[in-house]
Design an enzyme around this catalytic site. Structure first.
Site, PDB file in Angstrom:
ATOM      1  CB  ALA A 175      -0.895   0.013   1.231  1.00  0.00           C
TER       2      ALA A 175
ATOM      3  CD  GLU B  28       3.832   6.459   2.816  1.00  0.00           C
ATOM      4  OE1 GLU B  28       3.598   5.310   2.387  1.00  0.00           O
ATOM      5  OE2 GLU B  28       4.980   6.885   3.023  1.00  0.00           O
ATOM      6  CG  ASN B  29      -0.339   8.043  -2.568  1.00  0.00           C
ATOM      7  OD1 ASN B  29       0.836   8.117  -2.853  1.00  0.00           O
ATOM      8  ND2 ASN B  29      -1.080   6.973  -2.864  1.00  0.00           N
TER       9      ASN B  29
ATOM     10  CG  HIS C 255       2.654   0.941   7.882  1.00  0.00           C
ATOM     11  ND1 HIS C 255       3.798   0.665   8.586  1.00  0.00           N
ATOM     12  CD2 HIS C 255       3.071   1.567   6.748  1.00  0.00           C
ATOM     13  CE1 HIS C 255       4.844   1.099   7.928  1.00  0.00           C
ATOM     14  NE2 HIS C 255       4.431   1.647   6.790  1.00  0.00           N
ATOM     15  CD  GLU C 256       0.684   2.150   3.825  1.00  0.00           C
ATOM     16  OE1 GLU C 256       1.252   3.240   3.624  1.00  0.00           O
ATOM     17  OE2 GLU C 256       1.293   1.062   3.818  1.00  0.00           O
TER      18      GLU C 256
ATOM     19  CG  HIS D  96       3.503   6.215   6.430  1.00  0.00           C
ATOM     20  ND1 HIS D  96       4.754   6.444   6.936  1.00  0.00           N
ATOM     21  CD2 HIS D  96       3.581   5.014   5.783  1.00  0.00           C
ATOM     22  CE1 HIS D  96       5.555   5.422   6.625  1.00  0.00           C
ATOM     23  NE2 HIS D  96       4.862   4.539   5.935  1.00  0.00           N
TER      24      HIS D  96
ATOM     25  CD  GLU E 235       8.081   3.386   5.076  1.00  0.00           C
ATOM     26  OE1 GLU E 235       7.336   2.748   5.843  1.00  0.00           O
ATOM     27  OE2 GLU E 235       7.635   4.069   4.122  1.00  0.00           O
TER      28      GLU E 235
END
Ligand code: B3K
Ligand code: ZN
Length: 867
Positions: free
Chosen positions: A265, A267-268, A300-301, A304, A323
């Site tokens: 995936a 994280e935009n 996680h995303e 971010h 990360e």
């Protein structure tokens, strides 16, 4: 080589950008077969020198370039397919460019590409340069306004970062959406999606009472599979508010799932793009592990958004800044949501088998690398998982409250900035007033430290003396790497009970800083069993006086989940190694195993405890003092498994039958634990009782979920004869062929069947109608599964496994360099094996000699052959 001689980029050569790009106004006109990208950038010189105005741009077809409204003639700029050099401009200008790109022909899945019918982007690390001209580096932050235009019937949904500000219909059946992201961001966080998608929508009220609209966009066929991801997102948002005090900062958060994606995936900002395999969930298409994985990746995303987006990296050498920290944050979250002990054991097990091997192989690098040829090759287990362990050690050294205070200070101090790993450590240092100078070496030194701990007890002085020695390997010049600052959490088990230390508590933290250091613990009433490295408090290889009695005592009475599990792993490894030497299995091990079976822990932990060390872990142990013999390892492990299967048949049978009439499937901790123990029991029983195959078949027929189906199928495929195998696999495929994610599992199941003739099966499966070379999930499922999780087939003595992998890499490397470079990994470790060294090496040489070799593969293969 495709790109000429590849250049190595060095961390020490960092220099600040020549100019800034404060605003980016982009327009995407998507047509069938090509897309026109118009960009208006505001450039402002940042440096005093005469450095030229150069922008990144890869293989772009230039249609128009204007500076401050004046078109440039071709002779006024230069473009070599990688960099655009503009004429000298004054202090600032407005740069307009229009380029033509071809998303439909983009097989590398980097930049703007099409996954099935959906246009989507992947820009991290350096994909934005394949979309338009820009300074494609993370320390250039701009405010983006994005207009997307496309055919309304085929692309009714048009998305980009931030908030939607306008939408209108155009002529000829086209329409447009305009997006504005108020937060300055580097271009690697840019995203665009256009396609025919449906969504599940909910909302989240932040701690301060703001409403955030949440959407998960998927293809219509998948719209019933979004609830788990949506719930995970809401839990993550709440958790980050509660634990780190971080509240989401836009009115909208979108997730989009696509089938063709190089990793899990991305994280935009405000528009996370996911691999379908990390979003879609239902009992029929998702295993228990899959549910947990989706929860942790969604988290996680989301996390971010702060650790990565609001505070980003100065350069790609600092990748672990975002990360490592974010993996640590998602592991804290998963531990809070589920069983903390099981989560820790799973993470450690993964790290020790896979990251330790990476850190001992040709691609070894520090958590903050010093150089790279292709940054995509450095999205590694070292940067992610070891990086997370480094952050965890800071958390252990500072304690939870100071660590969180340090994190809050870091987020506030560096908000909107692009910073370094050092800035992160400095923030922790300032808040805690702890000297972390030596700790910073964790970012500089590669390799896994060896920690040797010797314990002595003096009954007269009632004193325990621990002598700790650390050995961190050697630098390239042969000098010993200096000692690290590492936290070693210990406990003492005295007469079967946890010892309480004088300062209170049953765990004490030793701060090891020297190459050799002695610690004394007074007032210990009897000779203790020493419980070392509780919670796996530092990512090291531990050697201690682990005689059988000590290990049995730790398994039986230690209170720390990791230590208990690790003691069993070590004990079982020694037993398997002894079996390989022809020594008989001791009664002592049998009784330690029996004790573990009856210990008072939950089912999930028990299943972990009773699972024999993996073949990969055993290989890592063997590699410490010699060459790895995968056949010997498997043979000895199977022998021990058979003995335990027979010895404890009654207990396995009872665990297998305990949930004969299971409840309706739920992915909750209790049920997941029950199934884990049941599946373990079935796998043991299949070694002891022929009827186990019938039981597996019955369970397969009655199962209401993928976990049960795959566990039983595995037993039937691995243990049944050829006709059973082909019947069950055929039926399963018939039933589930419409679900791509299940078909991936079906490929993996066959690719990981531990038998020499799996090579032929895998070769044949490449031509199966459901296999697709453009889809990374399919390649990973079949080829990745075979090469990295089926040692005895991959290392088949005639080299057929290596040749197959070489063929695949040759086929994929030019179309999708990132995937190809990852597939090389099993070959690159050729030097650790007792068999097949020459055959593996010659495949690498063959790959190195390919025409059009990508930078990604060049770097990985080059390092493997060089060393
Ligand atoms: N940051 C992305 C990984 C990008 C990989 C680029 N090759 C996903 C993540 O770690 O969250
Ligand atoms: Zn990440």
């Amino acid at each position: 080589m495709r790109d000429g001689t590849p250049t190595t980029i060095y961390r020490k050569e960092y220099s600040a950008p020549v100019f800034s790009i404060t605003d980016a106004d982009l327009t995407f006109a998507i047509y069938d077969g090509f897309t026109l990208v118009s960009s208006i950038l505001h450039l402002q010189r940042q440096r005093e020198d005469e450095a030229p105005w150069v922008l990144d741009g890869e293989d772009l077809e230039i249609e128009q370039i204007e500076i401050d409204g004046t078109p440039l003639q071709q002779h006024e700029y230069s473009y070599d397919g990688r960099q655009l050099t503009l004429p000298q401009i004054g202090e600032s200008c407005q740069l307009l460019t229009r380029v033509r790109i071809y998303p439909e022909a983009n097989t590398a899945l980097e930049g703007l590409y099409r996954s099935r019918t959906i246009y989507c982007t992947q820009c991290e690390a350096e994909g934005f340069r394949k979309i338009t001209f820009f300074l494609d580096r993370p320390d250039v932050l701009a405010i983006f306004k994005v207009t997307v235009e496309a055919d309304k019937a085929s692309c009714p949904i048009l998305l980009s970062n931030g908030n939607a500000v306008a939408q209108e219909d155009l002529t000829e059946g086209r329409h447009r959406s305009v997006w504005h992201d108020p937060w300055p961001k580097p271009c690697y966080l840019f995203a665009l999606v256009a396609g025919d998608l449906e969504s599940v929508s909910e909302s989240f009220t932040t701690a301060s009472g703001r409403e955030v609209a949440l959407n998960v966009f998927v293809e219509a066929k998948d719209v019933n599979y979004c609830d788990h991801a949506m719930d995970s997102l809401k839990r993550s948002m709440k958790w980050d508010e509660q634990v780190y005090g971080l509240e989401y900062d836009l009115d909208l958060f979108n997730i989009v799932a696509v089938d063709d994606f190089n990793m899990g995936a991305m994280e935009n900002k405000g528009l996370n793009i996911f691999n379908t395999s990390c979003v879609l969930a239902s009992p029929d298409i998702t295993t228990d592990a899959g549910y947990l994985r989706i929860e942790s990746i969604v988290a996680h995303e989301y996390f971010h958004n702060f650790s990565g987006n609001r505070v980003t990296c100065r350069d790609w050498f600092q990748l672990s800044l975002k990360e490592g920290f974010t993996v640590f944050r998602d592991s804290q979250f998963s531990a809070d949501m589920n069983s903390a002990g099981v989560k820790r054991v799973e993470d450690v097990s993964f790290l020790r088998t896979h990251q330790f091997a990476e850190d001992a192989g040709p691609m070894a690098h520090p958590v903050r690398p010093d150089s790279f040829i292709e940054i995509s090759n450095f999205y590694t287990l070292t940067v992610y998982e070891k990086g997370a362990e480094v952050v965890r050690m800071l958390h252990t050294l500072l304690g939870h409250d100071l660590f969180i205070a340090g994190a809050k200070y870091y987020f506030a101090k560096h908000d909107g900035q692009a910073v370094t790993c050092d800035d992160f450590v400095s923030a922790m240092e300032q808040v805690s007033e702890k000297d972390l100078t030596q700790f910073r070496r964790w970012y500089e030194q590669s390799g896994t430290p060896n920690l040797i701990i010797d314990d002595q007890y003096d009954p007269t002085a009632r004193r325990v003396t621990l002598t700790v020695t650390q050995n961190n390997g050697q630098n390239s010049d042969g000098a010993s790497k200096p000692p690290l600052h590492l936290p070693v959490a210990i406990g003492l088990v005295v007469k079967g009970h946890s010892h309480t230390f004088e300062e209170g508590g049953s765990t004490r933290l030793l701060e090891v800083t020297e190459a050799k250091q002695v610690f004394e613990i007074d007032n210990v009433e009897d000779k203790p069993v020493v419980s070392l490295l509780r919670g796996f408090s530092a990512p090291v290889r531990l050697q201690s006086a682990d005689d059988d009695d000590t290990l049995a005592a730790l398994i039986g009475s230690d209170s720390d989940d990791f230590v208990k599990w690790d003691a069993m792993q070590r004990y079982a490894s020694r037993v398997i190694e002894a079996q390989a030497r022809g020594e008989p299995l001791s009664d002592a091990f049998i009784s330690a195993y029996r004790q573990a079976m009856s210990s008072d822990i939950d089912d999930a932990m028990k299943a972990q405890l009773l699972t024999l060390p993996s073949e990969e872990y055993l290989a890592d142990r063997q590699a410490q003092h010699g060459l790895v013999d995968v056949f010997e390892i498997r043979g000895a492990r199977e022998d021990i498994k058979k003995i335990l299967a027979t010895e404890f048949e009654a207990q396995w049978t009872s665990w297998f039958s305990r949930y004969e009439n299971p409840e309706t499937y739920q992915a909750n901790g209790r049920q997941i634990g029950q199934r884990a123990l049941r599946h373990l029991a079935l796998s043991y029983l299949s070694q002891a009782r022929p009827e186990a195959l019938d039981w597996a078949e019955t369970l397969l027929g009655n199962a209401d979920n993928l976990s049960d189906r795959l566990a039983t199928l595995r037993v039937l495929v691995n243990g049944g004869d050829e006709s059973t195998r082909s019947a069950v696999l055929g039926n399963f495929y018939q039933q589930w062929q419409h679900e791509a994610l299940i078909v991936n599992q079906w490929f993996t199941l066959q690719a990981t069947r531990p038998s020499a003739d799996t090579v032929e099966s895998v070769i044949a499966l490449q031509n199966h109608g459901a296999f697709d070379w453009r889809n990374p999930n399919k390649i990973r499922a079949l080829v990745g599964g075979f090469a990295s999780a089926n040692p005895i087939a991959f290392h088949r003595q005639d080299g057929a496994g290596y040749a197959f992998l070489g063929d695949v890499i040759a086929r994929v490397q030019s179309a999708n360099p990132q995937i190809a470079a990852r597939l090389c990994t099993p070959l690159t470790r050729f030097r650790r094996y007792a068999h097949g060294v020459d055959a593996m090496q010659s495949q690498l040489e063959r790959i190195a000699g390919l025409d059009n070799l990508s930078r990604d593969v060049f770097e990985v293969v080059g390092k493997a052959l060089d060393k």
